[in-house]
Design a protein around this motif. Structure first.
Motif, PDB file in Angstrom:
ATOM      1  N   ASN A 228       0.703  -0.957   0.265  1.00 33.04           N
ATOM      2  CA  ASN A 228      -0.068   0.309  -0.480  1.00 33.04           C
ATOM      3  C   ASN A 228       0.841   0.856  -0.447  1.00 33.04           C
ATOM      4  O   ASN A 228       1.361   1.588   0.752  1.00 33.04           O
ATOM      5  CB  ASN A 228      -0.771  -0.007   1.341  1.00 33.04           C
ATOM      6  CG  ASN A 228      -2.120  -1.079   1.153  1.00 33.04           C
ATOM      7  OD1 ASN A 228      -2.443  -1.514   0.070  1.00 33.04           O
ATOM      8  ND2 ASN A 228      -1.857  -2.160   1.995  1.00 33.04           N
TER       9      ASN A 228
ATOM     10  N   LYS B  30      -5.216   4.440  -8.628  1.00 32.69           N
ATOM     11  CA  LYS B  30      -4.236   3.674  -7.926  1.00 32.69           C
ATOM     12  C   LYS B  30      -3.833   3.090  -8.585  1.00 32.69           C
ATOM     13  O   LYS B  30      -2.333   3.284  -8.294  1.00 32.69           O
ATOM     14  CB  LYS B  30      -5.282   2.478  -7.387  1.00 32.69           C
ATOM     15  CG  LYS B  30      -4.452   1.420  -6.571  1.00 32.69           C
ATOM     16  CD  LYS B  30      -5.437   0.615  -6.273  1.00 32.69           C
ATOM     17  CE  LYS B  30      -5.052  -0.207  -5.410  1.00 32.69           C
ATOM     18  NZ  LYS B  30      -4.303   0.021  -3.539  1.00 32.69           N
TER      19      LYS B  30
ATOM     20  N   GLN C 132       0.742   3.587  -7.415  1.00 30.69           N
ATOM     21  CA  GLN C 132       1.632   1.830  -7.740  1.00 30.69           C
ATOM     22  C   GLN C 132       2.727   2.270  -8.465  1.00 30.69           C
ATOM     23  O   GLN C 132       4.007   1.788  -7.792  1.00 30.69           O
ATOM     24  CB  GLN C 132       1.018   0.572  -8.299  1.00 30.69           C
ATOM     25  CG  GLN C 132       1.315  -0.068  -7.986  1.00 30.69           C
ATOM     26  CD  GLN C 132       1.317  -0.419  -6.725  1.00 30.69           C
ATOM     27  OE1 GLN C 132       1.208  -0.347  -5.833  1.00 30.69           O
ATOM     28  NE2 GLN C 132       2.168  -1.437  -6.430  1.00 30.69           N
TER      29      GLN C 132
END
Length: 303
Positions: free
Chosen positions: A83, A132, A136
């Motif tokens: 995360n 997201k 990443q």
């Protein structure tokens, strides 16, 4: 071959809870290793030991020829956590510049890395606007600052679409070719299978298996699946352990690995319309070792 990471008789306890038991395995230079296990198997603790964030209760952890806690060792490690979290008000470029200063890496790498992970067009946008998948990729660029000799990737494909995932693994291949050693922690076993050289499988804090895919198949002794289409009548062979019909006229046979060729030869005499040989996958091997260790319960993988 140079050993980059070595764990010798490593045990780790938190109070009365022992989470690692006599851990022994190595990572060599230019090797991609998959570190697998159920939730609670000891993967995160192992990664923390390699990163020098915690010290082993007993045993020895050697990283890049030194102690994991040494600053010179840490400087040569890149880490992508599962995360990733960044300051939302900074831009992508500012974020990488910040981490470059922390790691004492050349600021000149920043734009090149943004381009490498496909974020050039978003470099001047605030991270809070990133998807997201974009966060990443920014996390991966952060991990590559300073051209690390050891790269640890925890669930690296989270949030990535199939094209970005393939680009990631191509990048991993290039890094491997340049001599970087890589550890990948992932639960997406079909996706990672083709890209690792060896696997380490943990269960309940113990090392259940270690080796390349061929060695793990040999150790597990799982049957080979042969799928054949267009057979007339039932196929009988002493080495066929089980068979089941599939859709569109396919039949799947479970066969002793040692008898694979003889079964295929007999099948070809019957002139089938098609035939596929499927050795045990990484996922099959993983499930076998989880079941062997008692790490799979009625409700699924135990914590």
């Amino acid at each position: 071959m140079t050993v980059v990471v070595e764990l010798k008789q490593v045990q780790q306890s938190y109070g009365d809870l022992q989470v690692l038991h006599d851990m022994n395995w190595q990572l060599r230079a230019g090797e991609v290793l998959g570190l697998f296990g159920h939730n609670g198997a000891g993967k995160t603790t192992t990664v923390r030991l390699i990163l020098g964030l915690i010290q082993a209760s007993s045993g020895q952890v050697r990283v890049l020829g030194g102690e994991a806690s040494e600053s010179r060792v840490r400087q040569q490690i890149g880490f992508l956590p599962e995360n990733v979290m960044f300051y939302p008000q900074l831009t992508g470029r500012e974020t990488l510049q910040h981490f470059a200063r922390l790691k004492d890496a050349p600021l000149a790498q920043v734009d090149a890395l943004l381009a490498q992970v496909g974020l050039t067009a978003a470099a001047s946008k605030r991270v809070k606007t990133y998807s997201k998948g974009m966060r990443q990729r920014l996390g991966l660029a952060q991990a590559l600052l300073g051209e690390p000799k050891l790269l640890i990737l925890d669930e690296p494909t989270v949030g990535l679409d199939p094209i970005a995932t393939q680009e990631l693994y191509r990048l991993i291949g290039r890094l491997k070719d340049s001599g970087t050693s890589i550890i990948i922690c992932s639960h997406v076993l079909p996706g990672v299978e083709s890209y690792i050289d060896r696997a380490v499988v943990l269960a309940r804090g113990y090392l259940e298996a270690e080796g390349n895919l061929y060695e793990l198949r040999e150790q597990a002794g799982l049957p080979v699946r042969i799928r054949v289409q267009g057979l007339v009548g039932e196929f009988k062979h002493p080495e066929v352990q089980a068979q089941r019909p599939l859709s569109q006229g396919w039949l799947e046979l479970s066969v002793n690995p040692a008898a694979k060729l003889s079964v295929v030869q007999e099948l070809l005499k019957l002139q089938p319309s098609d035939l596929e040989v499927r050795p045990p996958s990484l996922e099959d091997i993983y499930i076998y070792y989880m079941e062997k260790a008692g790490a799979v319960g009625i409700a699924g993988v135990q914590q």
